[in-house]
Write an enzyme that holds these catalytic residues in place. Structure first.
Site, PDB file in Angstrom:
ATOM      1  N   GLU A 159      49.844  39.381  35.859  1.00 44.28           N
ATOM      2  CA  GLU A 159      50.258  37.757  36.410  1.00 44.28           C
ATOM      3  C   GLU A 159      51.006  37.269  35.669  1.00 44.28           C
ATOM      4  O   GLU A 159      52.279  36.125  35.889  1.00 44.28           O
ATOM      5  CB  GLU A 159      48.895  36.424  37.351  1.00 44.28           C
ATOM      6  CG  GLU A 159      48.669  37.256  38.318  1.00 44.28           C
ATOM      7  CD  GLU A 159      47.814  38.669  38.670  1.00 44.28           C
ATOM      8  OE1 GLU A 159      46.686  38.123  37.606  1.00 44.28           O
ATOM      9  OE2 GLU A 159      47.424  38.879  39.649  1.00 44.28           O
ATOM     10  N   HIS A 168      37.088  32.474  43.338  1.00 42.69           N
ATOM     11  CA  HIS A 168      38.571  32.810  44.270  1.00 42.69           C
ATOM     12  C   HIS A 168      38.154  32.022  45.637  1.00 42.69           C
ATOM     13  O   HIS A 168      38.556  32.178  46.260  1.00 42.69           O
ATOM     14  CB  HIS A 168      37.695  34.538  44.513  1.00 42.69           C
ATOM     15  CG  HIS A 168      37.899  35.636  44.191  1.00 42.69           C
ATOM     16  ND1 HIS A 168      37.719  34.965  42.674  1.00 42.69           N
ATOM     17  CD2 HIS A 168      38.756  36.450  44.144  1.00 42.69           C
ATOM     18  CE1 HIS A 168      37.847  36.543  42.172  1.00 42.69           C
ATOM     19  NE2 HIS A 168      38.001  37.734  43.250  1.00 42.69           N
TER      20      HIS A 168
END
Lengths: 319, 403
Positions: free
Chosen positions: A85, A154
């Protein structure tokens, strides 16, 4: 769960606002289709737009939002990245510096934390620090908030985090119309935009009018929308779909609160320093009149503009 | 245990700097496994590459058995058993077999439970990779640590966490075990030879943090073994599409630690390498990077349609099933009888069924669990309206919201 307020006689006024087109020919569109079509149209309209992210290409999107785009635009414009990322966000932001218009997808915004230095320091602050010489027309999009039991790491909502940063625009669409209009606006926008979707909404269908389906359609950023009212059991409430976290549509919120004298904010983020907290602060600054001159007068003002508890829900229950 | 054939390292055709690598590998080459075990020694077979955009995927060299860099001193590998040419005793064989079968049956049961709606969220199964978990973790003591990712049910089972607790955790019941191990980062203390194993996949190896860890571990000679479970796929992203140099073991020497490649479908080869790497760490010589070539038989998770992997590739690795291979080794070398192995399988069936029953009957957590264990020191929740710490109110964990 959202607690519905009982209407006090005379205190609140019902406002009927309809945002749905009830014509028989209204097309139904899922949020996923809305996002997909918005990306498709913007990519075909402007060749500088390209997609980047994990599984966006050959896998057709981790949640199938980018389905068909690799086949249509090729691997130069739909770029599958490794699991880095920080790396690919840096590449995306750099591309935006040089005039391309990347759409960087994070599989969820939880993973964007790996790249948050680039989102904030490299993207959000650059136009300011370069005295307007370098604008950063990048869109960061992906699912945000809770899904169906995916665990603490998450499920976080990042609206409050990104909403605090000057230089960023932060959007949070609800319906397909919102998704389509706002994503198009975000891609056309010259500033960095954080586009917070939600995985649970991808499969939800909403009716969309002809206007929404037009390729030129887009929704202005920064305007909240009055959504449908809850006219059951004698409850009248103005429901405001914010859509834009930054800039926050303070005037719509304040106008509504002044009318009804009541407020409930609902969000899935953590309560402290959250979006609801910011809304309350905005009410205090813009609508609450605290008078210290007349004790009865001040009490009257305060009780009429009662602020109720901010209700926040922790949507993930299993860790 | 002699290494009769000279090992040839066939380089990945995508490698650009093959000449440089060849030089390095030849001088540091060490064969760490016998040639008598398993299908991976069918040296001449390479995977068939298939078109349609997934061709690069299949071109993985099946010829690299085990390679180590020249950072490791050339040491004659001691045979694990001087007396016999076998790599394991009967007891060891049965332990390994049972552990791998437990892993496999447990994962299959997880799939069933997921489809019946008893497990939710994402479920990532380990089918096919059991040799890595069993091969490494069976060398650990109770005090050693294992750090893993979401594909970790079998790591926990190998380490000794009861199947009941793992199943309960996956069902979301109060009786589930916590799934994190402590990550030890101190320099070796006196009389302390605990080791940490970190398991992760090929996708991780392109992440910057991975390299940061390698650097620090080597710099400070941390007692850790980095185990890369290279199953070639990160969800739908092929390792070869994502990595400039797909041979992960080579990243170790760049940081000053040995990099080893091993056939991860062969539990005995994995054990050889694991033994050496763990012993190194215990002696205080620092970290090792071990790349295990392995494969997951199922998709990334149960929600993954698994459309991108070539069926020929899956079929190839299915023939290298680690459990079948170990069974064959045990039977061929007369370490145990078919009946004994069947008895183990039956026993594991019962263990897994029992785990499901236990999990089913366990209570769902109360709502108050949302506020428990948020802080180790619950005064972190602050002071309530009555001026006392919120956590001192006996009704505190019921929460303030009325729902």
């Amino acid at each position: 769960m959202l607690k519905i307020l009982r209407q006090k006689a005379g205190a609140a006024r019902a406002v009927v606002l309809s945002s749905r087109n009830y014509s028989a020919s209204a097309k139904q569109m899922t949020v996923r289709e809305a996002l997909n079509s918005a990306l498709d149209e913007e990519m075909s309209a402007d060749h500088r737009v390209f997609l980047m992210g994990e599984e966006v290409g050959e896998y057709q999107g981790a949640y199938k939002v980018t389905k068909g785009l690799l086949q249509k635009y090729g691997p130069e414009r739909v770029v599958d990245t490794p699991i880095t990322e920080a790396g690919f966000t840096g590449i995306g932001v750099g591309a935006a510096y040089y005039g391309l218009r990347p759409v960087v997808e994070f599989m969820t915004f939880n993973f964007a934390m790996q790249a948050i230095d680039h989102i904030i320091n490299s993207a959000a602050k650059t136009n300011y620090m370069s005295s307007g010489n370098i604008s950063v027309p990048v869109v960061f999009r992906g699912p945000n908030g809770a899904a169906a039991g995916v665990g603490a790491q998450h499920s976080q909502c990042y609206a409050a985090w990104y909403g605090a940063i000057p230089g960023l625009k932060v959007l949070s669409p609800y319906s397909s119309e919102d998704a389509r209009g706002l994503l198009k606006a975000a891609i056309r926008d010259p500033d960095p935009v954080v586009f917070l979707e939600n995985e649970l909404l991808y499969g939800e269908s909403f009716p969309v009018s002809e206007e929404v389906l037009d390729a030129g359609f887009s929704t202005p950023i920064g305007k909240a929308k009055a959504a449908e009212i809850l006219a059951k059991d004698g409850i009248d409430a103005e429901v405001i779909n914010l859509r834009s976290i930054r800039p926050l549509d303070r005037s719509t919120i304040n106008a509504s609160v002044r009318k009804t004298n009541r407020l409930v904010t609902v969000e899935e983020g953590f309560p402290q320093h959250g979006v609801g907290a910011e809304i309350c602060a905005s009410i205090v600054e813009d609508s609450l009149v605290i008078s210290t001159l007349q004790s009865r007068g001040s009490l009257g003002q305060m009780s009429q503009c009662r602020m109720l508890l901010t209700l926040n829900e922790w949507l993930f229950r299993r860790l | 245990m002699a290494c009769s054939a000279a090992a040839k390292i066939i380089h990945n055709p995508l490698l650009l700097s093959s000449s440089r690598s060849a030089e390095k590998s030849d001088s540091g080459c060490k064969i760490l496994g016998p040639s008598s075990f398993l299908g991976s020694t069918s040296m001449s077979k390479k995977l068939v590459s298939v078109n349609k955009g997934v061709s690069r995927v299949s071109r993985r060299s099946a010829n690299v058995v085990a390679v180590s860099s020249d950072v490791v001193k050339e040491k004659k590998l001691k045979s694990s058993s001087a007396a016999s040419s076998l790599l394991i005793t009967k007891e060891e064989g049965l332990v390994l077999y049972e552990d791998m079968v437990l892993g496999r049956f447990f994962e299959d049961m997880c799939a069933q439970m997921y489809y019946r709606g008893k497990m939710f969220g994402f479920v990532h199964l380990y089918n096919g990779q059991e040799a890595v978990s069993t091969g490494f973790i069976k060398f650990l003591k109770k005090e050693d640590c294992v750090v893993s990712t979401y594909r970790d049910h079998v790591h926990a089972l190998s380490k000794g966490v009861p199947a009941r607790e793992v199943m309960s955790e996956l069902f979301g019941k109060t009786t589930g075990a916590a799934f994190t191990s402590k990550y030890k980062r101190e320099v070796l203390k006196e009389n302390c030879d605990e080791v940490t194993l970190a398991f992760f996949g090929d996708g991780t190896c392109n992440n910057g943090q991975f390299f940061e860890c390698l650097n620090m571990a080597a710099l400070w000679k941390l007692p850790i073994v980095f185990v890369v479970e290279n199953n070639l796929w990160a969800i739908g992203m092929s390792h070869l599409r994502a990595t400039s140099d797909p041979q992960i073991w080579k990243k170790g020497p760049a940081f000053g630690m040995p990099g080893v490649h091993v056939d991860g479908m062969d539990v005995l080869k994995v054990r050889e390498v694991a033994n050496e790497a763990i012993a190194r760490a215990r002696r205080g010589e620092g970290p090792t990077l071990v790349e295990c070539e392995t494969y997951r038989f199922r998709g990334h998770s149960l929600a993954d349609p698994d459309e991108l992997r070539d069926p020929a590739e899956k079929a190839h690795y299915a023939t290298r099933d680690p459990i079948t291979a170990l069974k064959k080794y045990i039977l061929e070398n007369n370490l145990a009888s078919e009946a004994e192995l069947k008895a183990i399988e039956k026993k594991i069936d019962e263990v897994v069924e029992d785990a499901v029953e236990f999990a089913d009957e366990s209570p769902v957590p109360a709502r108050s669990q949302l506020l428990e264990n948020v802080f180790a020191d619950p005064r972190g929740f602050g002071i309530g309206p009555d001026g006392k710490y919120r956590c001192e109110d006996p009704k505190f964990t019921e929460g303030t919201a009325q729902v």
